[in-house]
Design an enzyme around this catalytic site. Structure first.
Site, PDB file in Angstrom:
ATOM      1  N   LYS A 140       1.001  -1.264   0.089  1.00  9.33           N
ATOM      2  CA  LYS A 140      -0.209   0.108  -0.065  1.00  9.33           C
ATOM      3  C   LYS A 140       0.810   1.316  -0.024  1.00  9.33           C
ATOM      4  O   LYS A 140       1.811   1.318   0.713  1.00  9.33           O
ATOM      5  CB  LYS A 140      -0.852   0.045   1.329  1.00  9.33           C
ATOM      6  N   ASP A 169      -0.747  -0.245  -4.380  1.00  7.08           N
ATOM      7  CA  ASP A 169      -1.980   0.268  -4.290  1.00  7.08           C
ATOM      8  C   ASP A 169      -1.985   1.560  -3.560  1.00  7.08           C
ATOM      9  O   ASP A 169      -1.684   1.543  -2.388  1.00  7.08           O
ATOM     10  CB  ASP A 169      -2.804  -0.963  -3.605  1.00  7.08           C
ATOM     11  N   GLU A 195      -2.258   0.326  -8.673  1.00  7.61           N
ATOM     12  CA  GLU A 195      -3.781   0.248  -8.486  1.00  7.61           C
ATOM     13  C   GLU A 195      -4.066   1.754  -8.005  1.00  7.61           C
ATOM     14  O   GLU A 195      -3.644   2.321  -6.936  1.00  7.61           O
ATOM     15  CB  GLU A 195      -4.325  -0.480  -7.433  1.00  7.61           C
ATOM     16  N   ASP A 220      -9.388   0.571  -9.462  1.00  8.85           N
ATOM     17  CA  ASP A 220      -9.951  -0.366  -8.330  1.00  8.85           C
ATOM     18  C   ASP A 220     -11.340   0.396  -7.910  1.00  8.85           C
ATOM     19  O   ASP A 220     -12.465  -0.130  -7.961  1.00  8.85           O
ATOM     20  CB  ASP A 220      -9.053  -0.800  -7.244  1.00  8.85           C
ATOM     21  N   LYS A 244     -13.526  -6.800  -7.167  1.00 12.45           N
ATOM     22  CA  LYS A 244     -13.733  -7.256  -5.827  1.00 12.45           C
ATOM     23  C   LYS A 244     -15.193  -7.899  -6.218  1.00 12.45           C
ATOM     24  O   LYS A 244     -15.921  -6.953  -5.814  1.00 12.45           O
ATOM     25  CB  LYS A 244     -13.615  -6.211  -4.797  1.00 12.45           C
TER      26      LYS A 244
END
Ligand SMILES: [Mg+2]
Length: 324
Positions: A140, A169, A195, A220, A244
């Protein structure tokens, strides 16, 4: 095949071994709802795993929806679940498919991307030192001061196993300027993808970034629901899509859209249990042309409650019915 089936549900709460740090703050407990459908002599399982800050309903909304349903439900009722409850739609429709579809004949062999702890802790993650060459890791960014993160990033790169893939991300947490800084650095290292560098409202800018730099970008947060995914596709996005599935709404419509358009997909986890994950693997991923991209399902090590080793029935037995 079935007119109506028996329906029961049980909420769950799983504490992460340590809270997950994201751009949206700290996340300590994964809450969800396990669904059990029973028709004739078959039982099928479903799972509602919302993430409110990702744009789905809250877990409380999902629970209230389940509490308001009768003990027997029909396929028509599932089809009428409103767009405002995408995680419920996924949970019920996937459970229904488990009742009416034949069991999968082959289970896809998937490589998984391992989520590293955020910040400097990533440098000490055991997975870095035990993973085989060619593994995929995710880290992240957009959480701390950019200069510090860029330095950590270069240290992290130096620790990666041979031929590892690294994906970053940002959870939409970068400014245009920061995204340019990251992408410039990433282009030099051959990073697999970033992302959601910018917030979902900035699709035009992300289209520009994708033309300006060679590191692939993946939407995302912009494509949480199938409807949003379709909108971005029709506005010209041909980069990657992180899906997702438990947040996307109807899995049947999702499968159909992915089959019709050749999307470059990263299937991603929302910290669901194996109930939702097996459905995604067996009925969504297996229904599409195979891809070499690692899925984002490498999150088992974020829990130590043993659920991964349990059958749906065993998980169910350990949960209490909700007090409605
Ligand atoms: Mg993401």
């Amino acid at each position: 095949m079935f007119d109506r089936v028996r329906f029961e549900f049980r909420p769950y709460a799983r504490r992460f071994k340590r809270p997950l740090q994201t751009h949206h703050g700290e996340w300590a407990v994964r809450q969800g709802v396990i669904l059990r459908l029973e028709g004739a002599d078959r039982v099928s399982w479903g799972e509602i795993v919302p993430i409110e800050w990702f744009g789905s309903e809250s877990c409380l909304d999902a629970l209230r929806f389940c509490q308001a349903l009768p003990g027997e439900i029909t396929h028509a009722q599932i089809q009428q679940i409103p767009a405002s409850l995408p995680a419920c739609r996924f949970g019920f429709e996937s459970a229904w498919e488990g009742l009416v579809l034949p069991p999968p004949n082959s289970v896809p062999q998937l490589s998984i991307s391992m989520l590293l702890p955020t910040g400097a802790e990533a440098l000490h993650a055991p997975q870095l030192f035990t993973a085989s060459s060619g593994s995929t890791f995710k880290w992240k960014i957009g959480v701390a001061v950019i200069q510090d993160e860029l330095e950590l990033f270069e240290e992290l790169i130096s620790l990666l196993p041979n031929q590892a893939h690294l994906r970053l991300d940002a959870n939409g947490g970068l400014t245009w300027q920061q995204a340019c800084q990251w992408l410039q650095l990433c282009d030099g290292y051959g990073i697999e993808l970033i992302e959601q560098p910018l917030p979902p409202t900035q699709l035009d800018q992300m289209l520009k970034l994708s033309q300006r730099y060679s590191t692939p970008l993946a939407l995302d947060e912009s494509v949480t629901t199938l409807e949003q995914l379709q909108t971005c596709y029709h506005q010209g996005w041909r980069g990657l899509f992180v899906i997702k599935a438990p947040l996307a709404g109807s899995p049947v419509q999702l499968r159909h859209f992915c089959q019709t358009h050749q999307l470059d997909i990263v299937w991603s986890s929302v910290f669901e249990t194996a109930i939702a994950r097996r459905y995604i693997e067996n009925y969504l991923i297996a229904a599409l042309p195979s891809s070499n991209r690692a899925t984002g399902f490498g999150v088992e090590h974020w829990f130590d409650d043993g659920w991964e080793q349990r059958s749906p029935e065993q998980i169910w037995q350990r949960l209490e019915p909700s007090n409605s």
